[in-house]
Design a protein around this motif. Structure first.
Motif, mmCIF file in Angstrom:
data_model
loop_
_atom_site.group_PDB
_atom_site.id
_atom_site.type_symbol
_atom_site.label_atom_id
_atom_site.label_comp_id
_atom_site.label_asym_id
_atom_site.label_seq_id
_atom_site.Cartn_x
_atom_site.Cartn_y
_atom_site.Cartn_z
ATOM 1 N N SER A 176 0.835 -1.203 0.000
ATOM 2 C CA SER A 176 0.000 0.000 0.000
ATOM 3 C C SER A 176 0.868 1.251 0.000
ATOM 4 C CB SER A 176 -0.902 0.010 1.243
ATOM 5 O OG SER A 176 -1.630 1.219 1.325
ATOM 6 N N LYS A 177 0.504 2.215 -0.795
ATOM 7 C CA LYS A 177 1.284 3.447 -0.884
ATOM 8 C C LYS A 177 1.039 4.354 0.323
ATOM 9 C CE LYS A 177 1.662 3.558 -5.924
ATOM 10 N NZ LYS A 177 1.388 4.331 -7.164
ATOM 11 N N ARG A 178 -0.188 4.398 0.777
ATOM 12 C CA ARG A 178 -0.518 5.262 1.916
ATOM 13 C C ARG A 178 -0.050 4.659 3.235
ATOM 14 N NH1 ARG A 178 -4.313 9.339 1.996
ATOM 15 N NH2 ARG A 178 -5.136 9.971 -0.045
ATOM 16 N N ILE A 179 0.347 5.518 4.160
ATOM 17 C CA ILE A 179 0.712 5.084 5.504
ATOM 18 C C ILE A 179 -0.540 5.130 6.384
ATOM 19 C CG2 ILE A 179 1.957 5.775 7.595
ATOM 20 C CD1 ILE A 179 4.270 6.619 5.822
ATOM 21 N N LYS A 180 -0.825 4.032 7.064
ATOM 22 C CA LYS A 180 -1.986 3.967 7.951
ATOM 23 C C LYS A 180 -1.574 4.425 9.342
ATOM 24 C CE LYS A 180 -4.099 0.131 5.441
ATOM 25 N NZ LYS A 180 -4.554 -1.279 5.516
ATOM 26 N N PHE A 181 -2.122 5.579 9.743
ATOM 27 C CA PHE A 181 -1.788 6.197 11.028
ATOM 28 C C PHE A 181 -2.981 6.040 11.959
ATOM 29 C CE2 PHE A 181 1.081 9.570 12.893
ATOM 30 C CZ PHE A 181 0.487 9.554 14.138
ATOM 31 N N GLY A 182 -2.818 5.229 13.000
ATOM 32 C CA GLY A 182 -3.904 5.000 13.946
ATOM 33 C C GLY A 182 -3.787 5.898 15.169
ATOM 34 N N ILE A 183 -4.929 6.349 15.654
ATOM 35 C CA ILE A 183 -4.945 7.210 16.835
ATOM 36 C C ILE A 183 -6.311 7.088 17.501
ATOM 37 C CG2 ILE A 183 -5.690 9.228 15.494
ATOM 38 C CD1 ILE A 183 -4.020 10.961 17.438
ATOM 39 N N VAL A 235 -0.959 9.979 4.059
ATOM 40 C CA VAL A 235 -1.355 9.319 5.301
ATOM 41 C C VAL A 235 -2.865 9.135 5.349
ATOM 42 C CG1 VAL A 235 -1.512 9.600 7.813
ATOM 43 C CG2 VAL A 235 0.629 10.131 6.631
ATOM 44 N N SER A 236 -3.295 7.956 5.771
ATOM 45 C CA SER A 236 -4.706 7.699 6.064
ATOM 46 C C SER A 236 -4.862 7.652 7.570
ATOM 47 C CB SER A 236 -5.148 6.362 5.460
ATOM 48 O OG SER A 236 -5.139 6.399 4.061
ATOM 49 N N LEU A 237 -5.688 8.545 8.125
ATOM 50 C CA LEU A 237 -5.930 8.558 9.566
ATOM 51 C C LEU A 237 -7.013 7.545 9.924
ATOM 52 C CD1 LEU A 237 -5.923 12.355 10.517
ATOM 53 C CD2 LEU A 237 -4.127 10.660 10.910
ATOM 54 N N ILE A 238 -6.733 6.729 10.920
ATOM 55 C CA ILE A 238 -7.690 5.719 11.373
ATOM 56 C C ILE A 238 -7.935 5.931 12.856
ATOM 57 C CG2 ILE A 238 -8.098 3.253 11.672
ATOM 58 C CD1 ILE A 238 -6.234 2.835 9.236
ATOM 59 N N GLU A 239 -9.173 6.337 13.206
ATOM 60 C CA GLU A 239 -9.525 6.606 14.594
ATOM 61 C C GLU A 239 -10.273 5.426 15.197
ATOM 62 O OE1 GLU A 239 -11.662 10.209 15.134
ATOM 63 O OE2 GLU A 239 -10.078 11.491 14.375
ATOM 64 N N ASP A 240 -9.992 5.157 16.464
ATOM 65 C CA ASP A 240 -10.675 4.086 17.187
ATOM 66 C C ASP A 240 -10.403 4.277 18.677
ATOM 67 O OD1 ASP A 240 -12.150 1.763 17.624
ATOM 68 O OD2 ASP A 240 -11.248 0.744 15.914
ATOM 69 N N GLY A 241 -10.860 3.350 19.504
ATOM 70 C CA GLY A 241 -10.552 3.398 20.925
ATOM 71 C C GLY A 241 -9.096 3.027 21.175
ATOM 72 N N SER A 242 -8.560 3.411 22.335
ATOM 73 C CA SER A 242 -7.157 3.126 22.652
ATOM 74 C C SER A 242 -6.856 1.634 22.589
ATOM 75 C CB SER A 242 -6.803 3.653 24.049
ATOM 76 O OG SER A 242 -6.556 5.032 24.015
ATOM 77 N N LYS A 243 -7.752 0.815 23.140
ATOM 78 C CA LYS A 243 -7.522 -0.633 23.131
ATOM 79 C C LYS A 243 -7.531 -1.180 21.717
ATOM 80 C CE LYS A 243 -9.173 -1.751 27.776
ATOM 81 N NZ LYS A 243 -10.104 -2.566 28.577
ATOM 82 N N GLU A 244 -8.447 -0.664 20.880
ATOM 83 C CA GLU A 244 -8.530 -1.146 19.503
ATOM 84 C C GLU A 244 -7.302 -0.732 18.695
ATOM 85 O OE1 GLU A 244 -12.512 -1.307 21.213
ATOM 86 O OE2 GLU A 244 -10.979 0.245 21.171
#
Length: 299
Positions: A89-96, A121-130
């Motif tokens: 994948s070209k985009r970087i998946k950034f989780g927060i 960058v692709s921002l991916i939001e979720d809960g801290s545990k997830e």
């Protein structure tokens, strides 16, 4: 030994019947039975206890031991597949976590982050545990997340950005508001507002309560910091929080418990990823500087 044999075995450990495993993989029951028998022959041990009087199988002592290694092998393979997919994948998946994203107003900094990483960058939001689970299983390239534990990892590069103690949040009109310290057991008759299980705060709250040995009165369980602050202020209730943000409407009181848990903020990335060490260090420094700026504005 074949991959499919391990997959059938792992499923059989969970589902307990050959028919359910066959249905899961859309194959015949004899196919599953033959695969398990072949696995046992290759290992030269019996993994399954075959009792015709019971509809469900049980594991032998050897089966119980092998199960841990088999499940770990499949997990490692899945992580390897995810890592290869991520590299393509070209985009970087950034989780927060969602609340950290709001705290940093991360969308406003997306261009700066992309410039540091030299990639979209692709921002991916979720809960801290997830988010913690996703970065650990190679579903994300990099992540900003919190934990109450000191983290170590063989396949992740981790950078601790800050460590803050959990405190008692009270409204300014509450009798505890002017206290310098307080023990949680002193709050046993108070109404608590708690965060849901997607927050590190929830885990810490229950550890503190269990350590203090009392049953709390739960006024509400919330999913965002805004609702938490509103209920603390309007209902004259209390809760567990860290000093990370603008809390002008409530006070934070130091907890005096028999043990101390901290809100540890980590930046983590895959060791084998498209993000190099230099960019990783720069991203970490960027968030440290942003935290300092926000703290100065709040104060």
């Amino acid at each position: 030994m074949k991959l499919r044999q391990l997959e059938y075995f792992n499923a059989l450990c969970t589902l307990k019947t050959y028919s359910k495993v066959a249905s899961k993989f859309n194959v015949s029951q004899p196919t599953v039975s033959y695969a398990i028998k072949s696995l046992e022959e290759s290992l030269k041990v019996s993994l399954i206890t075959r009792d015709q009087s019971h509809s469900e199988i049980s594991l032998t002592a050897e089966g119980e031991i092998f199960r841990n290694y088999s499940e770990n092998a499949i997990q490692q393979l899945d992580m390897g597949k995810a890592a290869l997919k991520s590299l393509k994948s070209k985009r970087i998946k950034f989780g927060i976590s969602a609340n950290l994203s709001r705290f940093y107003a991360l969308t406003d900094h997306l261009t700066n982050i992309e410039n540091i990483l030299r990639n979209e960058v692709s921002l991916i939001e979720d809960g801290s545990k997830e988010i913690t689970s996703k970065i650990s299983s190679n579903e994300l390239d990099i992540a900003l997340f919190a934990s109450s534990k000191e983290l170590y990892s063989d396949h992740l590069d981790l950078m601790k950005l800050t460590s803050l103690p959990f405190k008692l949040a009270v409204s300014k009109k509450h009798e505890f508001s002017n206290s310098s310290t307080i023990s949680l057991i002193s709050c046993s008759n108070e109404d608590f507002v708690i965060f849901n299980e997607r927050f590190v705060h929830n885990e810490v709250f229950w550890k503190y309560v269990n350590g203090s040995k009392f049953v709390p009165n739960i006024l509400a369980e919330v999913s965002d910091i805004g609702s938490f602050k509103t209920l603390i202020e309007r209902k004259n209730s209390i809760g567990i929080l860290v000093d990370l943000g603008n809390f002008k409407d409530i006070n934070l009181v130091k907890l005096n418990n028999s043990f101390q848990l901290n809100f540890n903020l980590y930046l983590g990335k895959q060791k084998e990823s498209k993000i190099n060490s230099s960019s990783f260090q720069k991203i970490g420094q960027y968030f440290v500087e942003e935290s300092n700026k926000i703290s100065k504005i709040v104060k």
